[in-house]
Design a protein around this motif. Structure first.
Motif, short mmCIF file in Angstrom:
data_model
loop_
_atom_site.label_atom_id
_atom_site.label_comp_id
_atom_site.label_asym_id
_atom_site.label_seq_id
_atom_site.Cartn_x
_atom_site.Cartn_y
_atom_site.Cartn_z
N MET A 1 0.77 -1.18 -0.03
CA MET A 1 -0.01 0.01 0.13
C MET A 1 0.97 1.12 0.01
O MET A 1 1.91 1.29 0.49
CB MET A 1 -0.93 -0.05 1.33
CG MET A 1 -1.91 1.07 1.19
SD MET A 1 -2.79 1.05 2.74
CE MET A 1 -3.74 -0.41 2.40
N ASN A 2 0.32 2.07 -0.89
CA ASN A 2 1.30 3.49 -0.88
C ASN A 2 1.44 3.93 0.53
O ASN A 2 0.63 4.25 1.23
CB ASN A 2 0.61 4.53 -1.78
CG ASN A 2 1.33 5.83 -2.07
OD1 ASN A 2 0.99 6.60 -1.01
ND2 ASN A 2 2.16 5.88 -2.89
N LYS A 6 -1.46 5.46 3.51
CA LYS A 6 -1.40 4.62 4.67
C LYS A 6 -1.48 5.48 5.79
O LYS A 6 -2.18 5.60 6.79
CB LYS A 6 -0.25 3.56 5.02
CG LYS A 6 -0.32 2.17 4.14
CD LYS A 6 0.48 1.22 4.47
CE LYS A 6 1.92 1.71 4.37
NZ LYS A 6 3.03 0.69 4.47
N ASP A 7 -0.63 6.88 5.47
CA ASP A 7 -0.65 7.70 6.63
C ASP A 7 -1.76 8.38 6.68
O ASP A 7 -2.38 9.04 7.71
CB ASP A 7 0.54 8.64 6.17
CG ASP A 7 0.88 9.84 7.07
OD1 ASP A 7 0.89 9.74 8.24
OD2 ASP A 7 0.68 11.07 6.84
N ARG A 148 4.58 10.33 12.58
CA ARG A 148 5.35 11.06 11.55
C ARG A 148 6.52 11.45 12.01
O ARG A 148 6.95 12.24 13.06
CB ARG A 148 4.59 12.21 11.11
CG ARG A 148 5.14 13.03 9.90
CD ARG A 148 4.49 14.25 9.24
NE ARG A 148 3.42 13.68 8.51
CZ ARG A 148 3.20 13.88 6.99
NH1 ARG A 148 4.09 14.46 6.46
NH2 ARG A 148 2.49 13.24 6.46
N LEU A 149 7.83 11.00 11.06
CA LEU A 149 9.30 11.62 11.41
C LEU A 149 9.41 12.19 10.40
O LEU A 149 9.97 11.73 9.19
CB LEU A 149 10.02 10.09 11.75
CG LEU A 149 11.52 10.45 12.06
CD1 LEU A 149 11.45 11.25 13.45
CD2 LEU A 149 12.25 9.13 12.15
N SER A 189 5.59 -2.41 11.65
CA SER A 189 4.85 -1.16 12.39
C SER A 189 4.80 -0.40 10.82
O SER A 189 5.57 -0.20 10.21
CB SER A 189 5.56 -0.52 13.11
OG SER A 189 4.92 0.61 13.47
N SER A 190 3.62 0.15 10.76
CA SER A 190 3.50 1.16 9.40
C SER A 190 3.92 2.60 9.85
O SER A 190 3.89 3.41 8.98
CB SER A 190 2.00 1.06 9.16
OG SER A 190 1.23 1.47 10.07
N THR A 191 4.10 2.77 11.17
CA THR A 191 4.45 3.99 11.61
C THR A 191 5.99 4.00 12.26
O THR A 191 6.23 3.03 12.73
CB THR A 191 3.46 4.78 12.77
OG1 THR A 191 3.24 3.84 13.63
CG2 THR A 191 2.30 5.06 11.97
N PRO A 192 6.75 4.97 12.27
CA PRO A 192 6.43 6.25 11.77
C PRO A 192 6.29 6.49 10.00
O PRO A 192 7.08 5.71 9.64
CB PRO A 192 7.19 7.27 12.06
CG PRO A 192 8.56 6.59 12.67
CD PRO A 192 7.96 5.23 12.89
N HIS A 193 5.64 7.19 9.64
CA HIS A 193 5.70 7.99 8.10
C HIS A 193 6.80 8.59 8.07
O HIS A 193 7.05 9.78 8.58
CB HIS A 193 4.42 8.49 7.92
CG HIS A 193 4.20 9.11 6.33
ND1 HIS A 193 4.15 7.98 5.36
CD2 HIS A 193 4.50 10.25 5.96
CE1 HIS A 193 3.89 8.75 4.23
NE2 HIS A 193 4.50 10.03 4.52
#
Length: 340
Positions: A1-2, A6-7, A148-149, A189-193
């Protein structure tokens, strides 16, 4: 997934009925204020910036932290002050930025503060020069729930990078980025973006394409091309880019420079956000680097009292009447970030 999709889904997951209703009140009050030229405020801010520290390891030439030029003291955010503020705002607060001046990772309990906010369902973000993203810090960053980073990377070679990030080492930035990417995968983990923020200045403008390539190679989710704020821009600067799209300033016939945007008598930030310094002072926005426009103090007030208080309303009234009366507004531009 882009990564951006996702963010976006992650951000949307933070919405609650209270936060949506608060946002509608804030937006309505802002537009009513524009039409009537009278400051109306109904909702609480849905975005704030909290400053972990004013300390920094680098010496960037257009940054008060880097120049060590503050008139306000340097220090570290107290956990109790932070938690008390977040407890008051958490029902309506949607977006929390752990950054104003300084390097957040120099605060010993920084990631604990992130974790406290994340547990309350607030979207959390920070900006770093990435020199302290060790294996241990990278792992803890992912575990903290940071959403978010933003990693400042203003060059793709050491020679170019250090022309603005004075005292910095590009290899540390790349190493820190790899550590974050690794621990996202390890912890599933999908985070941080992860965002590479590239401050476009004349010394690095030839590397815009290269920073996109580097980001893709490292597994970074997004690249942000940011325009540079220059304090003494009128007579020009070696930092002002010659690429018009990424410059806040335009050269005039006499050789001097002027800011591009028109100074309109309103500002969305005064209705939906604010900045809180490490020692609890509430200031209007990130342009007030030295906290000259102090609208409240979280050490002695509740946030609600100061947000609807006389000082804030007086500031909003001045802004609506004549923004040119506020010195920091004169070097302010809207739309300073180009996402790619």
């Amino acid at each position: 997934m882009n990564g951006n999709f996702k963010d976006g889904l992650n951000f949307a997951s933070k919405l609650t009925l209270k936060r949506i209703w608060n946002g509608l009140k804030v937006v309505s009050a802002f537009y009513i204020s524009k039409v009537t030229n009278k400051p109306t405020q109904w909702g609480m801010p849905f975005s704030i910036s909290f400053e972990p520290t004013t300390s920094c390891n680098l010496r960037c030439p257009e940054c008060p932290s880097g120049l060590r030029s503050f008139t306000r003291p340097t220090g570290m955010l107290e956990g109790d002050l932070f938690k008390r503020t977040i407890d008051e705002l958490s029902d309506t607060l949607l977006y929390l930025i752990f950054y104003f001046q300084g390097e957040p990772y120099l605060h010993p309990q920084f990631l604990d503060l992130v974790g406290y906010s994340a547990k309350k369902g607030i979207y959390t973000a920070t900006s770093t020069n990435a020199h302290y993203l060790t294996e241990a810090n990278a792992k803890k960053t992912v575990e903290s729930g940071l959403d978010r980073l933003v990693i400042s990377i203003d060059g793709t070679t050491q020679e170019t990078y250090e022309q603005y990030r004075i005292g910095g080492r590009l290899e540390k930035v790349i190493e820190g980025t790899r550590n974050i990417v690794k621990w996202k995968k390890e912890l599933k983990s999908s985070t941080p973006h992860i965002v590479f923020q590239f401050l476009v200045v004349k010394p690095n403008q030839h590397q815009i394409a290269e920073v996109h390539e580097l980001a893709a190679a490292l597994g970074v989710d997004e690249v942000g091309l940011k325009t540079a704020q220059i304090y003494d821009y009128e007579n020009g600067s070696d930092l002002i880019t010659t690429i018009d799209e990424y410059s806040r300033y335009t050269k005039q016939r006499d050789g001097s420079y002027k800011i591009k945007n028109k100074l309109v008598n309103h500002c969305w930030k005064m209705w939906h956000s604010c900045v809180i310094t490490w020692d609890g002072l509430v200031v209007p926005c990130c342009f007030d680097k030295d906290a000259h426009y102090r609208l409240g103090d979280m050490k002695t007030q509740t946030f609600k009292d100061l947000w609807f208080g006389e000082s804030y309303q007086k500031f909003r009234k001045t802004l609506i009447r004549s923004r040119s009366e506020i010195e920091m507004c004169k070097n302010c531009t809207e739309g300073t970030q180009v996402w790619a």
